[in-house]
Design a protein around this motif. Structure first.
Motif, PDB file in Angstrom:
ATOM      1  N   PHE A  86       0.731  -0.947  -0.485  1.00  0.00           N
ATOM      2  CA  PHE A  86      -0.337   0.125   0.056  1.00  0.00           C
ATOM      3  C   PHE A  86       0.822   1.269   0.200  1.00  0.00           C
ATOM      4  CE2 PHE A  86      -1.206   3.275   3.091  1.00  0.00           C
ATOM      5  CZ  PHE A  86      -2.361   4.122   2.384  1.00  0.00           C
ATOM      6  N   ILE A  87       1.940   1.414   0.928  1.00  0.00           N
ATOM      7  CA  ILE A  87       2.551   2.306   0.990  1.00  0.00           C
ATOM      8  C   ILE A  87       3.241   3.048   0.057  1.00  0.00           C
ATOM      9  CG2 ILE A  87       4.695   3.878   1.836  1.00  0.00           C
ATOM     10  CD1 ILE A  87       4.503   1.826   4.806  1.00  0.00           C
ATOM     11  N   VAL A  88       4.007   1.749  -1.363  1.00  0.00           N
ATOM     12  CA  VAL A  88       4.729   1.749  -1.575  1.00  0.00           C
ATOM     13  C   VAL A  88       4.105   2.126  -3.268  1.00  0.00           C
ATOM     14  CG1 VAL A  88       6.407   0.695  -4.015  1.00  0.00           C
ATOM     15  CG2 VAL A  88       6.639   0.134  -1.378  1.00  0.00           C
ATOM     16  N   GLN A  89       2.737   1.244  -3.666  1.00  0.00           N
ATOM     17  CA  GLN A  89       1.587   1.547  -4.415  1.00  0.00           C
ATOM     18  C   GLN A  89       1.030   3.394  -3.930  1.00  0.00           C
ATOM     19  OE1 GLN A  89      -1.068  -1.489  -5.384  1.00  0.00           O
ATOM     20  NE2 GLN A  89      -2.018  -0.047  -6.982  1.00  0.00           N
ATOM     21  N   PHE A  90       0.651   3.621  -2.985  1.00  0.00           N
ATOM     22  CA  PHE A  90       0.331   4.923  -2.808  1.00  0.00           C
ATOM     23  C   PHE A  90       1.046   5.773  -3.646  1.00  0.00           C
ATOM     24  CE2 PHE A  90      -0.876   8.875  -0.073  1.00  0.00           C
ATOM     25  CZ  PHE A  90      -2.181   8.687  -0.755  1.00  0.00           C
ATOM     26  N   SER A  91       2.915   5.666  -3.105  1.00  0.00           N
ATOM     27  CA  SER A  91       3.410   6.879  -3.622  1.00  0.00           C
ATOM     28  C   SER A  91       3.500   6.899  -5.203  1.00  0.00           C
ATOM     29  CB  SER A  91       4.554   6.215  -2.453  1.00  0.00           C
ATOM     30  OG  SER A  91       4.771   6.214  -1.261  1.00  0.00           O
ATOM     31  N   VAL A  92       3.864   5.971  -5.440  1.00  0.00           N
ATOM     32  CA  VAL A  92       3.759   5.888  -6.907  1.00  0.00           C
ATOM     33  C   VAL A  92       2.571   6.680  -7.647  1.00  0.00           C
ATOM     34  CG1 VAL A  92       4.436   4.747  -9.079  1.00  0.00           C
ATOM     35  CG2 VAL A  92       5.908   3.561  -6.852  1.00  0.00           C
ATOM     36  N   SER A  93       1.637   6.085  -7.221  1.00  0.00           N
ATOM     37  CA  SER A  93      -0.045   6.324  -7.817  1.00  0.00           C
ATOM     38  C   SER A  93       0.235   8.439  -7.767  1.00  0.00           C
ATOM     39  CB  SER A  93      -0.954   5.685  -7.404  1.00  0.00           C
ATOM     40  OG  SER A  93      -1.224   4.469  -7.533  1.00  0.00           O
ATOM     41  N   CYS A  94       0.245   8.547  -6.403  1.00  0.00           N
ATOM     42  CA  CYS A  94       0.477  10.007  -6.215  1.00  0.00           C
ATOM     43  C   CYS A  94       1.029  10.315  -6.929  1.00  0.00           C
ATOM     44  CB  CYS A  94       1.135  10.607  -5.039  1.00  0.00           C
ATOM     45  SG  CYS A  94      -0.137  10.126  -3.584  1.00  0.00           S
ATOM     46  N   ALA A  95       2.442  10.025  -7.299  1.00  0.00           N
ATOM     47  CA  ALA A  95       3.337  10.425  -7.882  1.00  0.00           C
ATOM     48  C   ALA A  95       3.514  10.840  -9.529  1.00  0.00           C
ATOM     49  CB  ALA A  95       5.072   9.600  -7.993  1.00  0.00           C
ATOM     50  N   CYS A  96       2.340  10.052 -10.585  1.00  0.00           N
ATOM     51  CA  CYS A  96       1.753   9.431 -11.369  1.00  0.00           C
ATOM     52  C   CYS A  96       1.278  10.398 -11.843  1.00  0.00           C
ATOM     53  CB  CYS A  96       1.335   7.640 -11.881  1.00  0.00           C
ATOM     54  SG  CYS A  96       2.677   6.358 -12.198  1.00  0.00           S
ATOM     55  N   LEU A  97       0.572  10.958 -10.485  1.00  0.00           N
ATOM     56  CA  LEU A  97      -1.094  12.001 -10.756  1.00  0.00           C
ATOM     57  C   LEU A  97      -0.035  13.278 -10.459  1.00  0.00           C
ATOM     58  CD1 LEU A  97      -3.679  10.591  -8.856  1.00  0.00           C
ATOM     59  CD2 LEU A  97      -3.816  11.029 -11.447  1.00  0.00           C
ATOM     60  N   ALA A  98       1.321  13.876 -10.113  1.00  0.00           N
ATOM     61  CA  ALA A  98       1.379  15.124  -9.739  1.00  0.00           C
ATOM     62  C   ALA A  98       2.227  15.479 -10.969  1.00  0.00           C
ATOM     63  CB  ALA A  98       1.880  14.994  -8.911  1.00  0.00           C
ATOM     64  N   LEU A  99       2.841  14.407 -11.690  1.00  0.00           N
ATOM     65  CA  LEU A  99       3.928  14.722 -12.807  1.00  0.00           C
ATOM     66  C   LEU A  99       3.005  16.190 -13.635  1.00  0.00           C
ATOM     67  CD1 LEU A  99       5.147  11.413 -13.748  1.00  0.00           C
ATOM     68  CD2 LEU A  99       6.276  13.071 -12.573  1.00  0.00           C
ATOM     69  N   GLY A 162       0.329  11.668 -20.476  1.00  0.00           N
ATOM     70  CA  GLY A 162      -0.315  12.283 -19.956  1.00  0.00           C
ATOM     71  C   GLY A 162      -1.230  11.322 -19.730  1.00  0.00           C
ATOM     72  N   MET A 163      -2.181  11.390 -20.559  1.00  0.00           N
ATOM     73  CA  MET A 163      -3.529  10.627 -19.984  1.00  0.00           C
ATOM     74  C   MET A 163      -3.189   9.199 -19.886  1.00  0.00           C
ATOM     75  SD  MET A 163      -6.409   9.111 -22.905  1.00  0.00           S
ATOM     76  CE  MET A 163      -5.033   8.203 -24.245  1.00  0.00           C
ATOM     77  N   VAL A 164      -1.640   8.880 -19.876  1.00  0.00           N
ATOM     78  CA  VAL A 164      -1.468   6.788 -19.751  1.00  0.00           C
ATOM     79  C   VAL A 164      -1.535   6.771 -18.191  1.00  0.00           C
ATOM     80  CG1 VAL A 164      -0.087   5.520 -19.473  1.00  0.00           C
ATOM     81  CG2 VAL A 164      -1.099   5.919 -21.412  1.00  0.00           C
ATOM     82  N   LEU A 165      -0.549   8.144 -17.872  1.00  0.00           N
ATOM     83  CA  LEU A 165      -0.284   8.407 -16.536  1.00  0.00           C
ATOM     84  C   LEU A 165      -1.226   8.847 -15.322  1.00  0.00           C
ATOM     85  CD1 LEU A 165       2.489  10.046 -16.804  1.00  0.00           C
ATOM     86  CD2 LEU A 165       3.159   8.284 -15.594  1.00  0.00           C
ATOM     87  N   ARG A 166      -2.519   9.495 -15.757  1.00  0.00           N
ATOM     88  CA  ARG A 166      -3.548  10.200 -14.949  1.00  0.00           C
ATOM     89  C   ARG A 166      -4.597   8.733 -14.780  1.00  0.00           C
ATOM     90  NH1 ARG A 166      -4.003  14.618 -17.980  1.00  0.00           N
ATOM     91  NH2 ARG A 166      -5.439  13.769 -19.645  1.00  0.00           N
ATOM     92  N   PHE A 167      -4.484   7.660 -16.191  1.00  0.00           N
ATOM     93  CA  PHE A 167      -5.665   6.284 -15.715  1.00  0.00           C
ATOM     94  C   PHE A 167      -4.765   5.333 -14.691  1.00  0.00           C
ATOM     95  CE2 PHE A 167      -5.971   1.889 -17.441  1.00  0.00           C
ATOM     96  CZ  PHE A 167      -7.060   2.463 -17.031  1.00  0.00           C
ATOM     97  N   VAL A 168      -3.267   5.231 -15.209  1.00  0.00           N
ATOM     98  CA  VAL A 168      -2.590   4.946 -13.962  1.00  0.00           C
ATOM     99  C   VAL A 168      -2.749   5.045 -12.799  1.00  0.00           C
ATOM    100  CG1 VAL A 168      -0.088   3.807 -13.702  1.00  0.00           C
ATOM    101  CG2 VAL A 168      -0.482   3.570 -16.138  1.00  0.00           C
ATOM    102  N   GLY A 169      -2.255   6.235 -12.412  1.00  0.00           N
ATOM    103  CA  GLY A 169      -2.040   6.438 -11.182  1.00  0.00           C
ATOM    104  C   GLY A 169      -4.041   6.174 -10.162  1.00  0.00           C
ATOM    105  N   GLY A 170      -4.697   6.757 -11.272  1.00  0.00           N
ATOM    106  CA  GLY A 170      -5.921   6.719 -10.836  1.00  0.00           C
ATOM    107  C   GLY A 170      -6.384   5.196 -10.421  1.00  0.00           C
ATOM    108  N   ILE A 171      -5.649   4.130 -10.939  1.00  0.00           N
ATOM    109  CA  ILE A 171      -6.221   2.918 -10.773  1.00  0.00           C
ATOM    110  C   ILE A 171      -5.320   2.193  -9.859  1.00  0.00           C
ATOM    111  CG2 ILE A 171      -5.802   0.172 -11.845  1.00  0.00           C
ATOM    112  CD1 ILE A 171      -7.760   1.658 -13.466  1.00  0.00           C
ATOM    113  N   GLY A 172      -4.118   2.747  -9.911  1.00  0.00           N
ATOM    114  CA  GLY A 172      -3.526   2.329  -8.339  1.00  0.00           C
ATOM    115  C   GLY A 172      -3.361   3.248  -7.101  1.00  0.00           C
ATOM    116  N   LEU A 173      -3.918   4.555  -7.420  1.00  0.00           N
ATOM    117  CA  LEU A 173      -4.522   4.579  -6.715  1.00  0.00           C
ATOM    118  C   LEU A 173      -6.169   4.624  -5.417  1.00  0.00           C
ATOM    119  CD1 LEU A 173      -4.002   7.154  -4.772  1.00  0.00           C
ATOM    120  CD2 LEU A 173      -5.914   8.605  -5.984  1.00  0.00           C
TER     121      LEU A 173
END
Length: 203
Positions: A86-99, A162-173
């Motif tokens: 959870f900690i790793v995935q939450f961090s990566v998801s937030c990073a994807c959405l913040a780029l 951008g669209m892919v990162l938002r999708f991946v970040g949203g799914i990961g979140l």
């Protein structure tokens, strides 16, 4: 009525782990499908996807066995591993959405320069050559290279990145919140007594 009983906690935990099992099998299947149809020739990319799928499958299996048997040790290790994931995935998801666009562009260029096989797949599938500039003297696997009328890949990739990162970040979140739900369910389930067990037995 609030789900607070032993049977309800057990069923919810089993259902959650069955969901993780399906996701892991889907991940392995997509990676195998991609390499089978020639969409991905990079064994590193496929290997990472399959490794993540297998890892998730084993976590789900441990959680499922622990939930069915109410096994304290398995549930404890499952809870700890799920919390770390959870900690790793939450961090990566937030990073994807913040780029932002500039950071995305820099990461894409670094990835482009460090992976030859993925570069070949991108050029072939997107019908482009080179990253920023098309150089007719370099080798390229796209169809447009025969006519030397290719456009660089960077604008095409950046259009979708951008669209892919938002999708991946949203799914990961989304899945990271299911993981913290799993940790909470496991913690509560471990501390509940099985009503069918011997009342004097220590659980």
């Amino acid at each position: 009525m609030v789900c607070g009983g032993f049977a309800c906690s057990k069923n919810c935990l089993c259902a959650l782990n069955l969901l993780y099992t399906l996701v892991s099998l889907l991940l392995i299947g997509i990676a195998a499908w991609g390499i089978g149809f020639g969409l991905i020739s990079s064994f590193r990319v496929v290997g990472v996807a399959i490794a993540v799928g297998i890892f998730l499958f084993f976590i789900a299996l441990v959680g499922l066995i622990g939930a069915v048997k109410h096994h304290q040790v398995l549930l404890f290790f499952y809870m700890i591993i799920l919390l770390l994931v959870f900690i790793v995935q939450f961090s990566v998801s937030c990073a994807c959405l913040a780029l932002n666009k500039e950071q995305q562009s820099q990461l894409l260029e670094v990835g482009w320069n460090n992976t030859n096989s993925a570069r070949t797949d991108i050029e072939r599938n997107l019908n482009c050559c080179g990253f920023r500039v098309f150089d007719p003297n370099e080798t390229c696997s796209s169809d447009c290279f025969r006519t030397h009328q290719c456009q660089p890949c960077a604008p095409i990739i950046e259009e979708y990145s951008g669209m892919v990162l938002r999708f991946v970040g949203g799914i990961g979140l989304f899945f990271s919140f299911t993981e913290i739900l799993g940790v909470w369910l496991t913690y509560r389930y471990r501390n509940q007594k099985d009503p069918r067990a011997n009342p004097s037995a220590f659980l």
